[in-house]
Motif scaffolding. Structure first.
Motif, PDB file in Angstrom:
ATOM      1  N   CYS A   1      -3.863   9.368   4.090  1.00 20.45           N
ATOM      2  CA  CYS A   1      -2.661   9.563   3.264  1.00 20.45           C
ATOM      3  C   CYS A   1      -2.540   8.496   2.182  1.00 20.45           C
ATOM      4  CB  CYS A   1      -1.408   9.506   4.143  1.00 20.45           C
ATOM      5  SG  CYS A   1      -1.425  10.650   5.520  1.00 20.45           S
ATOM      6  N   TYR A   2      -3.531   7.598   2.092  1.00 20.82           N
ATOM      7  CA  TYR A   2      -3.445   6.479   1.151  1.00 20.82           C
ATOM      8  C   TYR A   2      -3.558   6.937  -0.299  1.00 20.82           C
ATOM      9  CZ  TYR A   2      -4.335   1.867  -0.916  1.00 20.82           C
ATOM     10  OH  TYR A   2      -4.267   0.725  -1.677  1.00 20.82           O
ATOM     11  N   ILE A   3      -2.619   6.492  -1.125  1.00 23.65           N
ATOM     12  CA  ILE A   3      -2.650   6.820  -2.555  1.00 23.65           C
ATOM     13  C   ILE A   3      -3.233   5.655  -3.347  1.00 23.65           C
ATOM     14  CG2 ILE A   3      -1.269   7.364  -4.593  1.00 23.65           C
ATOM     15  CD1 ILE A   3       0.728   8.724  -2.698  1.00 23.65           C
ATOM     16  N   GLY A   4      -2.711   4.460  -3.121  1.00 22.43           N
ATOM     17  CA  GLY A   4      -3.220   3.288  -3.839  1.00 22.43           C
ATOM     18  C   GLY A   4      -2.244   2.134  -3.755  1.00 22.43           C
ATOM     19  N   PRO A   5      -2.564   1.025  -4.453  1.00 24.24           N
ATOM     20  CA  PRO A   5      -1.715  -0.167  -4.389  1.00 24.24           C
ATOM     21  C   PRO A   5      -0.422  -0.023  -5.181  1.00 24.24           C
ATOM     22  CG  PRO A   5      -3.555  -0.537  -5.876  1.00 24.24           C
ATOM     23  CD  PRO A   5      -3.781   0.812  -5.255  1.00 24.24           C
ATOM     24  N   LEU A   6       0.618  -0.710  -4.704  1.00 21.30           N
ATOM     25  CA  LEU A   6       1.905  -0.764  -5.401  1.00 21.30           C
ATOM     26  C   LEU A   6       1.853  -1.901  -6.410  1.00 21.30           C
ATOM     27  CD1 LEU A   6       4.901   0.267  -5.454  1.00 21.30           C
ATOM     28  CD2 LEU A   6       5.403  -1.550  -3.816  1.00 21.30           C
ATOM     29  N   LYS A   7       2.227  -1.604  -7.658  1.00 19.60           N
ATOM     30  CA  LYS A   7       2.245  -2.641  -8.706  1.00 19.60           C
ATOM     31  C   LYS A   7       3.578  -2.625  -9.421  1.00 19.60           C
ATOM     32  CE  LYS A   7      -1.732  -4.584  -8.388  1.00 19.60           C
ATOM     33  NZ  LYS A   7      -3.005  -3.990  -8.723  1.00 19.60           N
ATOM     34  N   PRO A   8       4.100  -3.816  -9.736  1.00 21.10           N
ATOM     35  CA  PRO A   8       5.377  -3.876 -10.453  1.00 21.10           C
ATOM     36  C   PRO A   8       5.327  -3.105 -11.768  1.00 21.10           C
ATOM     37  CG  PRO A   8       4.728  -6.055  -9.712  1.00 21.10           C
ATOM     38  CD  PRO A   8       3.575  -5.146  -9.444  1.00 21.10           C
ATOM     39  N   ASP A   9       6.431  -2.475 -12.139  1.00 22.33           N
ATOM     40  CA  ASP A   9       6.518  -1.747 -13.403  1.00 22.33           C
ATOM     41  C   ASP A   9       6.173  -2.630 -14.594  1.00 22.33           C
ATOM     42  OD1 ASP A   9       7.513   0.941 -12.736  1.00 22.33           O
ATOM     43  OD2 ASP A   9       9.221  -0.133 -11.935  1.00 22.33           O
ATOM     44  N   THR A  10       6.564  -3.890 -14.503  1.00 23.89           N
ATOM     45  CA  THR A  10       6.437  -4.813 -15.637  1.00 23.89           C
ATOM     46  C   THR A  10       5.005  -5.103 -16.054  1.00 23.89           C
ATOM     47  OG1 THR A  10       6.724  -6.561 -13.997  1.00 23.89           O
ATOM     48  CG2 THR A  10       8.630  -6.026 -15.361  1.00 23.89           C
ATOM     49  N   ILE A  11       4.045  -4.936 -15.154  1.00 24.45           N
ATOM     50  CA  ILE A  11       2.675  -5.252 -15.562  1.00 24.45           C
ATOM     51  C   ILE A  11       1.864  -3.992 -15.856  1.00 24.45           C
ATOM     52  CG2 ILE A  11       2.593  -7.502 -14.450  1.00 24.45           C
ATOM     53  CD1 ILE A  11       0.782  -6.173 -12.275  1.00 24.45           C
TER      54      ILE A  11
ATOM     55  N   ARG B   1       0.847  -1.192   0.000  1.00 21.58           N
ATOM     56  CA  ARG B   1       0.000   0.000   0.000  1.00 21.58           C
ATOM     57  C   ARG B   1       0.887   1.248   0.000  1.00 21.58           C
ATOM     58  NH1 ARG B   1      -5.198  -1.170   1.785  1.00 21.58           N
ATOM     59  NH2 ARG B   1      -5.466   0.858   2.762  1.00 21.58           N
ATOM     60  N   VAL B   2       0.614   2.173  -0.909  1.00 23.49           N
ATOM     61  CA  VAL B   2       1.443   3.376  -1.034  1.00 23.49           C
ATOM     62  C   VAL B   2       0.778   4.554  -0.321  1.00 23.49           C
ATOM     63  CG1 VAL B   2       2.536   5.005  -2.634  1.00 23.49           C
ATOM     64  CG2 VAL B   2       2.371   2.581  -3.243  1.00 23.49           C
ATOM     65  N   TYR B   3       1.586   5.248   0.498  1.00 23.58           N
ATOM     66  CA  TYR B   3       1.089   6.396   1.255  1.00 23.58           C
ATOM     67  C   TYR B   3       1.911   7.648   0.969  1.00 23.58           C
ATOM     68  CZ  TYR B   3      -1.448   2.942   3.969  1.00 23.58           C
ATOM     69  OH  TYR B   3      -2.284   1.913   4.335  1.00 23.58           O
ATOM     70  N   ASN B   4       1.246   8.789   0.983  1.00 20.66           N
ATOM     71  CA  ASN B   4       1.932  10.070   0.969  1.00 20.66           C
ATOM     72  C   ASN B   4       2.119  10.456   2.437  1.00 20.66           C
ATOM     73  OD1 ASN B   4       2.690  12.732   0.934  1.00 20.66           O
ATOM     74  ND2 ASN B   4       1.291  13.319  -0.702  1.00 20.66           N
TER      75      ASN B   4
ATOM     76  N   VAL C   1       2.414  -1.642  14.735  1.00 21.57           N
ATOM     77  CA  VAL C   1       1.766  -0.331  14.540  1.00 21.57           C
ATOM     78  C   VAL C   1       0.707  -0.415  13.432  1.00 21.57           C
ATOM     79  CG1 VAL C   1       2.154   2.025  13.692  1.00 21.57           C
ATOM     80  CG2 VAL C   1       3.670   1.066  15.425  1.00 21.57           C
ATOM     81  N   ASN C   2      -0.491   0.088  13.737  1.00 24.01           N
ATOM     82  CA  ASN C   2      -1.620   0.021  12.810  1.00 24.01           C
ATOM     83  C   ASN C   2      -1.572   1.173  11.792  1.00 24.01           C
ATOM     84  OD1 ASN C   2      -4.070  -0.219  11.512  1.00 24.01           O
ATOM     85  ND2 ASN C   2      -5.240  -0.586  13.378  1.00 24.01           N
ATOM     86  N   PHE C   3      -0.685   1.006  10.798  1.00 27.24           N
ATOM     87  CA  PHE C   3      -0.487   2.083   9.827  1.00 27.24           C
ATOM     88  C   PHE C   3      -1.699   2.300   8.929  1.00 27.24           C
ATOM     89  CE2 PHE C   3       0.159  -0.456   5.996  1.00 27.24           C
ATOM     90  CZ  PHE C   3       0.467  -1.698   6.538  1.00 27.24           C
ATOM     91  N   THR C   4      -2.478   1.232   8.677  1.00 28.95           N
ATOM     92  CA  THR C   4      -3.634   1.409   7.778  1.00 28.95           C
ATOM     93  C   THR C   4      -4.648   2.388   8.348  1.00 28.95           C
ATOM     94  OG1 THR C   4      -4.636  -0.616   8.644  1.00 28.95           O
ATOM     95  CG2 THR C   4      -3.475  -0.788   6.542  1.00 28.95           C
ATOM     96  N   SER C   5      -4.852   2.346   9.654  1.00 28.90           N
ATOM     97  CA  SER C   5      -5.786   3.309  10.239  1.00 28.90           C
ATOM     98  C   SER C   5      -5.136   4.669  10.448  1.00 28.90           C
ATOM     99  CB  SER C   5      -6.401   2.769  11.540  1.00 28.90           C
ATOM    100  OG  SER C   5      -5.624   3.096  12.652  1.00 28.90           O
ATOM    101  N   MET C   6      -3.840   4.660  10.882  1.00 34.88           N
ATOM    102  CA  MET C   6      -3.147   5.932  11.116  1.00 34.88           C
ATOM    103  C   MET C   6      -2.999   6.758   9.846  1.00 34.88           C
ATOM    104  SD  MET C   6      -0.029   4.944  13.676  1.00 34.88           S
ATOM    105  CE  MET C   6       0.562   6.608  13.604  1.00 34.88           C
ATOM    106  N   LEU C   7      -2.745   6.070   8.738  1.00 34.07           N
ATOM    107  CA  LEU C   7      -2.452   6.771   7.490  1.00 34.07           C
ATOM    108  C   LEU C   7      -3.606   6.706   6.482  1.00 34.07           C
ATOM    109  CD1 LEU C   7       1.230   5.513   6.947  1.00 34.07           C
ATOM    110  CD2 LEU C   7       0.500   7.678   7.972  1.00 34.07           C
ATOM    111  N   ALA C   8      -4.803   6.404   6.970  1.00 32.02           N
ATOM    112  CA  ALA C   8      -5.948   6.244   6.057  1.00 32.02           C
ATOM    113  C   ALA C   8      -6.117   7.431   5.113  1.00 32.02           C
ATOM    114  CB  ALA C   8      -7.220   6.019   6.858  1.00 32.02           C
TER     115      ALA C   8
END
Ligand code: HEM
Length: 88
Positions: free
Chosen positions: A75-85, A29-32, A66-73
């Motif tokens: 700040c969530y940008i979206g899922p991380l995906k490999p460059d190749t796909i 999960r990518v966060y700002n 540490v519950n980063f998903t709730s702390m950074l809700a």
């Protein structure tokens, strides 16, 4: 919250590696985290170790409970995906 997310590739993630523009991936999960920076209990320098990359291992070494998903809700940008796909 709009609920809109954007898929992020590692090369895009890597562009955001400064204190004033800092993105970070944890467990796919990518966060700002730019605005979280000053609130991080471990400090700016520690948080910046994961700037612009997949910081899952660093994060888990220090505080994997540490519950980063709730702390950074907000700040969530979206899922991380490999460059190749990335669709051409
Ligand atoms: C401390 C959150 C990323 C290093 C903390 C604490 C929280 C936190 C809540 C206090 C934990 C406690 O007192 O039990 C986060 C969040 C992150 C993040 C939400 C995701 C963006 C990182 C990264 C590092 C790091 C990438 C790099 C190694 C530390 C350190 C401490 C700390 C060294 C101090 C531990 C201590 O003094 O006991 N962080 N952190 N954190 N964090 Fe992070």
């Amino acid at each position: 919250l709009s609920g809109k997310t954007v898929t992020v590739t590692p090369s895009e993630l890597a562009k955001h590696n400064t204190v004033s523009d800092c993105w970070m991936a944890i467990r796919g999960r990518v966060y700002n985290v730019t605005h979280y920076m000053e609130y991080h209990p471990g400090g700016l320098d520690e948080l910046m170790k994961g700037a612009g990359k997949d910081a899952t291992e660093l994060f888990d070494q220090v505080h994997k409970w540490v519950n980063f998903t709730s702390m950074l809700a907000k700040c969530y940008i979206g899922p991380l995906k490999p460059d190749t796909i990335e669709q051409k």
